[in-house]
Scaffold this motif. Structure first.
Motif, PDB file in Angstrom:
ATOM      1  N   HIS A 135     -19.945 -41.709 -39.723  1.00  0.00           N
ATOM      2  CA  HIS A 135     -18.895 -42.298 -38.883  1.00  0.00           C
ATOM      3  C   HIS A 135     -18.407 -41.308 -37.820  1.00  0.00           C
ATOM      4  CE1 HIS A 135     -18.936 -45.586 -41.730  1.00  0.00           C
ATOM      5  NE2 HIS A 135     -18.745 -44.716 -42.696  1.00  0.00           N
ATOM      6  N   LEU A 136     -19.338 -40.527 -37.293  1.00  0.00           N
ATOM      7  CA  LEU A 136     -19.005 -39.598 -36.224  1.00  0.00           C
ATOM      8  C   LEU A 136     -19.334 -40.273 -34.887  1.00  0.00           C
ATOM      9  CD1 LEU A 136     -18.014 -36.658 -35.690  1.00  0.00           C
ATOM     10  CD2 LEU A 136     -20.425 -36.030 -35.479  1.00  0.00           C
ATOM     11  N   PRO A 137     -18.374 -40.420 -33.995  1.00  0.00           N
ATOM     12  CA  PRO A 137     -18.624 -41.096 -32.716  1.00  0.00           C
ATOM     13  C   PRO A 137     -19.748 -40.402 -31.943  1.00  0.00           C
ATOM     14  CG  PRO A 137     -16.283 -40.674 -33.011  1.00  0.00           C
ATOM     15  CD  PRO A 137     -16.990 -39.937 -34.097  1.00  0.00           C
ATOM     16  N   PHE A 138     -20.616 -41.205 -31.318  1.00  0.00           N
ATOM     17  CA  PHE A 138     -21.695 -40.629 -30.529  1.00  0.00           C
ATOM     18  C   PHE A 138     -22.082 -41.562 -29.397  1.00  0.00           C
ATOM     19  CE2 PHE A 138     -23.862 -43.279 -33.589  1.00  0.00           C
ATOM     20  CZ  PHE A 138     -25.004 -43.752 -32.944  1.00  0.00           C
ATOM     21  N   VAL A 139     -22.760 -40.983 -28.428  1.00  0.00           N
ATOM     22  CA  VAL A 139     -23.382 -41.759 -27.365  1.00  0.00           C
ATOM     23  C   VAL A 139     -24.874 -41.464 -27.399  1.00  0.00           C
ATOM     24  CG1 VAL A 139     -21.297 -41.615 -25.934  1.00  0.00           C
ATOM     25  CG2 VAL A 139     -23.188 -40.028 -25.529  1.00  0.00           C
ATOM     26  N   VAL A 140     -25.664 -42.410 -26.948  1.00  0.00           N
ATOM     27  CA  VAL A 140     -27.098 -42.196 -26.787  1.00  0.00           C
ATOM     28  C   VAL A 140     -27.341 -41.844 -25.329  1.00  0.00           C
ATOM     29  CG1 VAL A 140     -29.367 -43.300 -26.797  1.00  0.00           C
ATOM     30  CG2 VAL A 140     -27.771 -43.692 -28.693  1.00  0.00           C
ATOM     31  N   ALA A 141     -27.938 -40.677 -25.103  1.00  0.00           N
ATOM     32  CA  ALA A 141     -28.183 -40.180 -23.751  1.00  0.00           C
ATOM     33  C   ALA A 141     -29.686 -40.143 -23.511  1.00  0.00           C
ATOM     34  CB  ALA A 141     -27.570 -38.794 -23.570  1.00  0.00           C
ATOM     35  N   VAL A 142     -30.164 -41.026 -22.640  1.00  0.00           N
ATOM     36  CA  VAL A 142     -31.591 -41.132 -22.348  1.00  0.00           C
ATOM     37  C   VAL A 142     -31.939 -40.102 -21.274  1.00  0.00           C
ATOM     38  CG1 VAL A 142     -33.437 -42.634 -21.532  1.00  0.00           C
ATOM     39  CG2 VAL A 142     -31.578 -43.582 -22.935  1.00  0.00           C
ATOM     40  N   ASN A 143     -32.731 -39.110 -21.674  1.00  0.00           N
ATOM     41  CA  ASN A 143     -33.166 -38.065 -20.748  1.00  0.00           C
ATOM     42  C   ASN A 143     -34.323 -38.616 -19.926  1.00  0.00           C
ATOM     43  OD1 ASN A 143     -33.544 -35.651 -19.430  1.00  0.00           O
ATOM     44  ND2 ASN A 143     -34.283 -34.534 -21.224  1.00  0.00           N
ATOM     45  N   GLU A 144     -34.111 -38.758 -18.630  1.00  0.00           N
ATOM     46  CA  GLU A 144     -35.104 -39.389 -17.768  1.00  0.00           C
ATOM     47  C   GLU A 144     -36.130 -38.358 -17.298  1.00  0.00           C
ATOM     48  OE1 GLU A 144     -32.806 -41.651 -14.846  1.00  0.00           O
ATOM     49  OE2 GLU A 144     -33.083 -43.391 -16.151  1.00  0.00           O
ATOM     50  N   ASP A 172     -30.207 -36.555 -16.534  1.00  0.00           N
ATOM     51  CA  ASP A 172     -31.259 -35.555 -16.355  1.00  0.00           C
ATOM     52  C   ASP A 172     -30.746 -34.258 -16.969  1.00  0.00           C
ATOM     53  OD1 ASP A 172     -32.992 -33.545 -15.467  1.00  0.00           O
ATOM     54  OD2 ASP A 172     -33.277 -34.455 -13.502  1.00  0.00           O
ATOM     55  N   ALA A 173     -31.365 -33.806 -18.048  1.00  0.00           N
ATOM     56  CA  ALA A 173     -30.888 -32.626 -18.774  1.00  0.00           C
ATOM     57  C   ALA A 173     -30.919 -31.367 -17.929  1.00  0.00           C
ATOM     58  CB  ALA A 173     -31.714 -32.419 -20.043  1.00  0.00           C
ATOM     59  N   ARG A 174     -31.640 -31.383 -16.818  1.00  0.00           N
ATOM     60  CA  ARG A 174     -31.737 -30.200 -15.948  1.00  0.00           C
ATOM     61  C   ARG A 174     -30.595 -30.128 -14.939  1.00  0.00           C
ATOM     62  NH1 ARG A 174     -37.538 -32.098 -14.002  1.00  0.00           N
ATOM     63  NH2 ARG A 174     -36.168 -33.905 -13.766  1.00  0.00           N
ATOM     64  N   ASN A 175     -29.830 -31.209 -14.822  1.00  0.00           N
ATOM     65  CA  ASN A 175     -28.810 -31.319 -13.786  1.00  0.00           C
ATOM     66  C   ASN A 175     -27.414 -31.222 -14.390  1.00  0.00           C
ATOM     67  OD1 ASN A 175     -26.828 -33.083 -12.159  1.00  0.00           O
ATOM     68  ND2 ASN A 175     -28.476 -32.691 -10.695  1.00  0.00           N
ATOM     69  N   ALA A 176     -26.664 -30.205 -13.998  1.00  0.00           N
ATOM     70  CA  ALA A 176     -25.349 -29.955 -14.600  1.00  0.00           C
ATOM     71  C   ALA A 176     -24.393 -31.122 -14.409  1.00  0.00           C
ATOM     72  CB  ALA A 176     -24.745 -28.673 -14.028  1.00  0.00           C
ATOM     73  N   ASP A 177     -24.360 -31.717 -13.207  1.00  0.00           N
ATOM     74  CA  ASP A 177     -23.456 -32.842 -12.975  1.00  0.00           C
ATOM     75  C   ASP A 177     -23.818 -34.023 -13.865  1.00  0.00           C
ATOM     76  OD1 ASP A 177     -21.915 -31.539 -11.087  1.00  0.00           O
ATOM     77  OD2 ASP A 177     -23.127 -32.237  -9.398  1.00  0.00           O
ATOM     78  N   SER A 178     -25.098 -34.262 -14.024  1.00  0.00           N
ATOM     79  CA  SER A 178     -25.571 -35.344 -14.875  1.00  0.00           C
ATOM     80  C   SER A 178     -25.161 -35.107 -16.328  1.00  0.00           C
ATOM     81  CB  SER A 178     -27.095 -35.462 -14.748  1.00  0.00           C
ATOM     82  OG  SER A 178     -27.577 -36.591 -15.410  1.00  0.00           O
ATOM     83  N   VAL A 179     -25.293 -33.864 -16.792  1.00  0.00           N
ATOM     84  CA  VAL A 179     -24.902 -33.520 -18.167  1.00  0.00           C
ATOM     85  C   VAL A 179     -23.398 -33.684 -18.352  1.00  0.00           C
ATOM     86  CG1 VAL A 179     -24.767 -31.651 -19.858  1.00  0.00           C
ATOM     87  CG2 VAL A 179     -26.871 -31.991 -18.535  1.00  0.00           C
ATOM     88  N   ARG A 180     -22.606 -33.315 -17.332  1.00  0.00           N
ATOM     89  CA  ARG A 180     -21.148 -33.469 -17.434  1.00  0.00           C
ATOM     90  C   ARG A 180     -20.768 -34.928 -17.697  1.00  0.00           C
ATOM     91  NH1 ARG A 180     -21.309 -30.005 -12.918  1.00  0.00           N
ATOM     92  NH2 ARG A 180     -20.730 -27.891 -13.483  1.00  0.00           N
ATOM     93  N   HIS A 181     -21.469 -35.851 -17.049  1.00  0.00           N
ATOM     94  CA  HIS A 181     -21.170 -37.272 -17.271  1.00  0.00           C
ATOM     95  C   HIS A 181     -21.430 -37.671 -18.723  1.00  0.00           C
ATOM     96  CE1 HIS A 181     -20.140 -38.250 -13.179  1.00  0.00           C
ATOM     97  NE2 HIS A 181     -21.264 -37.734 -12.729  1.00  0.00           N
ATOM     98  N   VAL A 182     -22.480 -37.111 -19.318  1.00  0.00           N
ATOM     99  CA  VAL A 182     -22.757 -37.390 -20.733  1.00  0.00           C
ATOM    100  C   VAL A 182     -21.625 -36.855 -21.600  1.00  0.00           C
ATOM    101  CG1 VAL A 182     -24.307 -36.917 -22.670  1.00  0.00           C
ATOM    102  CG2 VAL A 182     -25.258 -37.403 -20.404  1.00  0.00           C
ATOM    103  N   LEU A 183     -21.188 -35.636 -21.335  1.00  0.00           N
ATOM    104  CA  LEU A 183     -20.126 -35.029 -22.144  1.00  0.00           C
ATOM    105  C   LEU A 183     -18.812 -35.779 -21.999  1.00  0.00           C
ATOM    106  CD1 LEU A 183     -20.936 -31.273 -21.501  1.00  0.00           C
ATOM    107  CD2 LEU A 183     -21.591 -32.696 -23.461  1.00  0.00           C
ATOM    108  N   ILE A 184     -18.521 -36.249 -20.800  1.00  0.00           N
ATOM    109  CA  ILE A 184     -17.317 -37.061 -20.610  1.00  0.00           C
ATOM    110  C   ILE A 184     -17.418 -38.342 -21.434  1.00  0.00           C
ATOM    111  CG2 ILE A 184     -16.065 -38.465 -18.912  1.00  0.00           C
ATOM    112  CD1 ILE A 184     -16.751 -36.184 -16.861  1.00  0.00           C
ATOM    113  N   ALA A 185     -18.607 -38.949 -21.453  1.00  0.00           N
ATOM    114  CA  ALA A 185     -18.804 -40.167 -22.243  1.00  0.00           C
ATOM    115  C   ALA A 185     -18.586 -39.892 -23.728  1.00  0.00           C
ATOM    116  CB  ALA A 185     -20.211 -40.733 -22.000  1.00  0.00           C
TER     117      ALA A 185
END
Length: 198
Positions: A135-144, A172-185
């Protein structure tokens, strides 16, 4: 399991909210790359060369160019000053032989990102099952990945048999801005699950 917050060190402002987030998923899906691309400190990566010891144990059929693997964890940190928030990133090892470490790494986490490579979707099943069962909250992040087929979030949701309460994001795991959006989610998902007050 109720999450605990990391303790502030002497060099951290006392008014920062400190959160622990896990980065999980199968072998070679981009966890180490993700932590490294966004961390504001030099990330700790326990990468070791692939050796003959992995033959017959680790499936390298779709990751033949990979020469190293995480044998313990990845660690990084990112601060969101506008939100008065600091997030500590803990990357889990992907291979089954290292799964025994997940319980320790998950201790105190408020949420997780499960990284997915759509060409090897089945590799994320253990991580999804792990967080659902705890029961740990998570998001699924599809690495394109550059050569991967682009599936819609609904197609990924159906393939993983997930309900509408689990966000599916692409990045995109290589892109910092893209990763930030995942972490915010992840942080928003944790807040929605009332695991962490924000």
């Amino acid at each position: 399991m109720s999450p605990t917050r990391p303790q502030a060190s002497l060099d951290e402002p006392a008014d920062l909210d400190l959160l622990k987030v896990l980065i999980a998923g199968g072998f070679g899906v981009g966890k180490t790359t993700m932590v490294g691309s966004v961390s504001e400190i030099r990330p700790l990566a326990t990468e070791a060369p692939m050796t003959m010891a992995s033959v017959g144990i680790d499936d390298l059929s779709r990751t033949q160019a990979k020469t190293t693997t995480t044998v313990a964890l990845d660690f990084g940190r990112i601060t969101f000053p506008e939100e008065n928030l600091r997030v500590y990133l803990w990357g889990t090892p992907g291979q089954e032989r290292f799964w025994f470490m997940w319980d320790e790494l998950a201790n105190g986490a408020v949420g997780a990102a499960v990284i997915v490579d759509t060409s090897r979707l089945q590799d994320c099943f253990p991580a999804v099952d792990y967080f659902l069962s705890r029961h740990l909250p998570f998001v699924v992040a599809v690495n394109e990945f550059d050569d991967s087929y682009r599936y819609s979030p609904d197609e990924v949701r159906d393939a993983l048999d997930l309900g509408p309460d689990v966000p599916i994001v692409t990045f995109d795991a290589r892109n910092a801005d893209s990763v930030r959006h995942v972490l915010i989610a992840v942080v928003v998902q944790a807040a929605n699950a009332q695991s962490v007050p924000l």
